[in-house]
Design a protein around this motif. Structure first.
Motif, mmCIF file in Angstrom:
data_model
loop_
_atom_site.group_PDB
_atom_site.id
_atom_site.type_symbol
_atom_site.label_atom_id
_atom_site.label_comp_id
_atom_site.label_asym_id
_atom_site.label_seq_id
_atom_site.Cartn_x
_atom_site.Cartn_y
_atom_site.Cartn_z
ATOM 1 N N ARG A 157 29.388 6.399 89.348
ATOM 2 C CA ARG A 157 29.967 5.058 89.519
ATOM 3 C C ARG A 157 30.792 4.615 88.313
ATOM 4 O O ARG A 157 31.076 3.431 88.146
ATOM 5 C CB ARG A 157 28.875 4.036 89.839
ATOM 6 N N GLY A 158 31.165 5.579 87.459
ATOM 7 C CA GLY A 158 32.008 5.235 86.313
ATOM 8 C C GLY A 158 31.238 4.510 85.236
ATOM 9 O O GLY A 158 31.731 3.603 84.577
ATOM 10 N N CYS A 159 29.980 4.928 85.031
ATOM 11 C CA CYS A 159 29.114 4.320 84.025
ATOM 12 C C CYS A 159 28.689 5.393 83.033
ATOM 13 O O CYS A 159 28.580 6.564 83.383
ATOM 14 C CB CYS A 159 27.889 3.699 84.701
ATOM 15 N N MET A 160 28.412 4.986 81.803
ATOM 16 C CA MET A 160 27.975 5.966 80.799
ATOM 17 C C MET A 160 26.665 6.636 81.228
ATOM 18 O O MET A 160 26.324 7.689 80.716
ATOM 19 C CB MET A 160 27.806 5.305 79.438
ATOM 20 N N ASN A 161 25.939 6.018 82.155
ATOM 21 C CA ASN A 161 24.687 6.605 82.609
ATOM 22 C C ASN A 161 24.808 7.384 83.915
ATOM 23 O O ASN A 161 23.804 7.683 84.551
ATOM 24 C CB ASN A 161 23.612 5.529 82.730
#
Ligand SMILES: [Zn+2]
Length: 414
Positions: free
Chosen positions: A163-167
């Motif tokens: 989802r385009g998150c660092m996680n």
């Protein structure tokens, strides 16, 4: 957030310095990176770190798989020896592979390790310091939000669907490379950080650093190196740098810099090439440049020609311009080496002091010049050549034996 950067003994000092410099180059309110350097681990701590090399039965290659507790053990040792408070973070940078072959990980006591090796293939033209700096910041946040990496399937803030998150979960280096080029911090993870008491400005600073890293990597990756002819700059600290290459410095000693800056100024001011024998006419200018690059420019205002270090500088300039001396050729060739070593033989060509078109050859010998377009040369406004307020003694100037002994005495603190 106080973050201690710790260099494992296998990681090269200059690489460590490059990562720390990169982190320092971002304005990150609330973040404080402290480079622990040099740090000597005692032998008994290092024994297990070094003794993990084992031969692979099939390939007969030596592989190292260091257990996580040994990597965290180095952090713990440093923490204990230096009474580092529990709320501060310790990050170990190492080239060693860890037992699960993760890129990085953290424990519950705010210890982090980062694998610094094998990043470059996934980032064209980029130094590994970019992904490593990204990993350092991301891991600091991940440990602060108590991300449950032991139970990834149940941890809501590890995203199995990107989802385009660092996680976002990334199992391979190419995936993580893609993530660094695009990802930020998603709403859910932002909320979790807040719930864990991480202050907003700390998260914002990290977000901006991610963006800064992304911009610089994008710029480097988009380079058409074959035709590149970038700006060269002499900055206010008298460093010769390429601003477009993340301020890459071409290291030179003051006398090399003097010669280089002289030819750079000639070119910048659209003056003709200067042959080896003609340099004698530029003796005063060269001395003024030498004073500036070695940080002595203000001395031109008040020091008489009796001043010993100044006499020595004049002697070196006279050696440089003397045609019976090898100093000029030696400096010119060391300048060439410095460029080629840092930006490669092909790109270096535009920046070297070279023979110019034979048409310019006359009885004064073949003219030398840097052929770079003058608009590509930037000299910091702080670099001003001040007039000398004393007459130059005749060429060639040689220091007397008494002066030399006296100067040596000054140097030795007598
Ligand atoms: Zn997220």
């Amino acid at each position: 957030m106080n973050v201690h950067l710790l260099r494992a003994p296998d990681y090269r000092e200059e690489h460590f310095g490059a990562v720390a410099d990169l982190l320092d180059s971002f304005q990150m309110p609330g973040w404080n990176f402290k480079r622990v350097e040099p740090y000597q681990f005692p032998d008994e701590v290092l024994f297990y770190f070094w003794s993990q090399d084992r031969e692979e039965p099939d390939t007969q290659e030596y592989k190292t798989m260091v257990p996580w507790d040994i990597l965290f053990g180095l952090c713990k040792h440093y923490r204990k020896q230096n009474n580092i408070p529990d709320n501060e973070v310790v990050v170990l940078l190492t080239t060693k592979k860890n037992e699960l072959n993760w890129f990085s990980s953290f424990d519950k006591s705010r210890n982090i390790f980062i694998d610094t090796d094998d990043w470059e293939p996934y980032f064209k033209n980029c130094h590994h310091k970019f992904p490593v700096a990204h990993e350092i910041i991301a891991n600091c946040l991940q440990q602060a939000m108590n991300l449950n990496i032991a139970n990834m399937r149940t941890e809501k803030c590890i995203h199995m669907i990107t989802r385009g998150c660092m996680n976002d979960f990334c199992g391979h280096k190419p995936d993580i490379a893609m993530k660094m080029r695009t990802a930020d911090i998603c709403k859910d993870c932002m909320q979790r950080l807040m719930d864990c008491g991480v202050q907003r400005h700390i998260v914002n600073a990290a977000s901006e650093a991610f963006e800064g890293l992304r911009k610089r990597m994008k710029y480097l990756e988009s380079f058409d190196w074959a035709n590149w002819e970038g700006i060269i700059k002499v900055n206010s600290r008298r460093q010769i740098i390429f601003p477009e290459l993340d301020n890459l410095e071409i290291p030179m000693n003051p006398l090399m810099k003097t010669l280089y800056l002289f030819y750079l100024l000639q070119r910048k001011n659209n003056k003709r090439g200067v042959s080896r024998t003609e340099l004698l006419n530029y003796r005063e200018e060269l001395l003024k440049i030498y004073l500036v690059v070695s940080g002595h420019e203000r001395h031109t205002q008040f020091i008489s020609n009796e001043h010993l270090p100044l006499k020595e500088m004049l002697e070196r300039i006279d050696e440089l311009i003397s045609t019976v001396n090898n100093s000029f050729n030696e400096k010119k060739s060391r300048i060439k080496d410095a460029f080629e070593k840092n930006i490669g033989e092909n790109l270096a060509q535009a920046y070297l002091i070279k023979d110019v078109a034979p048409a310019e050859e006359d009885k004064k010998g073949r003219a030398l010049a840097i052929e770079l377009a003058p608009e590509k040369i930037i000299i910091s406004e702080n670099i001003q050549l001040s007039p000398l307020n004393w007459p130059l003694p005749p060429f060639p100037f040689r220091m007397s034996r008494t002066d030399k002994t006296a100067l040596k005495g000054i140097r030795n603190g007598n």
